[in-house]
Design an enzyme around this catalytic site. Sequence first.
Site, PDB file in Angstrom:
ATOM      1  N   HIS A  57     -19.150   7.407  30.194  1.00 20.81           N
ATOM      2  CA  HIS A  57     -18.853   8.835  30.073  1.00 20.81           C
ATOM      3  C   HIS A  57     -19.807   9.633  30.954  1.00 20.81           C
ATOM      4  O   HIS A  57     -21.004   9.363  30.987  1.00 20.81           O
ATOM      5  CB  HIS A  57     -19.024   9.246  28.606  1.00 20.81           C
ATOM      6  N   HIS A 132     -22.742  17.948  35.718  1.00 17.74           N
ATOM      7  CA  HIS A 132     -22.668  17.996  34.253  1.00 17.74           C
ATOM      8  C   HIS A 132     -23.722  18.988  33.782  1.00 17.74           C
ATOM      9  O   HIS A 132     -24.818  18.602  33.385  1.00 17.74           O
ATOM     10  CB  HIS A 132     -22.902  16.618  33.638  1.00 17.74           C
TER      11      HIS A 132
END
Length: 304
Positions: A57, A132
């Site tokens: 992930h 991110h």
Amino acid sequence: MLAVRKARRKLRMGTICSPNPSGTKTSSEVCNADWMASLPPHLHNLPISNLAIPGSHDSFSYWVDEKSPVGPDQTLAIKRLARISLVKKLMKKWSVTQNLTFREQLEAGIRYFDLRVSSKPGDADQEIYFIHGLFGIKVWDGLMEIDSFLTQHPQEIVFLDFNHFYAMDETHHKCLVLRIQEAFGNKLCSACSVESLTLRTLWEKKCQVLIFYHCPFYKQYPFLWPGKKIPAPWANTTSVHKLILFLETTLSERVPRGSFHVSQAILTPRVKTIARGLVGGLKNTLVHRLALIPVSPLRFSRRS
């Protein structure tokens, strides 16, 4: 104790070899880096969508740049707070979801990569970065690292899922797709019937890379698979119990033909979760809970 520590490090790096997965005891051993090539022959002709394939992930977020601007994936309030240097240090603790590089993940057996990309404000060269919360490495550098591994392991197949795009116009998309072409060349697998893809057919064509592109831009290139071909339902919970129920339900309800399926075995922090564990970060607040999830053959499981 030293021997145990060394063994743990080797296991984390994916360098410890395990017995042949066919279950037979032979003198030869198989490393995680070549697990696809080492699968028993009866699996070579099985649709690859029927195989349980490990994934990660936010696969690129093993490193983020505290000195760069906050990414366009964040709210205006976060961007304002990030003007305080301490805020970015805390953001890093919640943005980093991996502790292995692309190469190390591949050597450990990971074959599905969850990728989120963005242009960088003020960057005039159209460069694309992983993102991110904070900006990561350049996409080009990551692609070259993956290609280097694939060249050395010609029977391993990877799934690159570009599922979030930020601050990208048509020019940025063209630049990214060109980078993908330059990196992988003939290793790219053109979109086709999911059921027709087996390890054997991919090996015969010398194709090793499937690119999923969650943007209408995929229609312009035959080697870009539409995002709908790889749905990834998201539990969006901090509860292990709710996550397990969600994974079991979505697996049972997945489309039986025509697409792959991602099981996101991850816990997602809420605002109050972050507030309570602000200094501890993601690893110390949520990741330890994932150890409570029983091992099961989840397709393309993203690991937090």
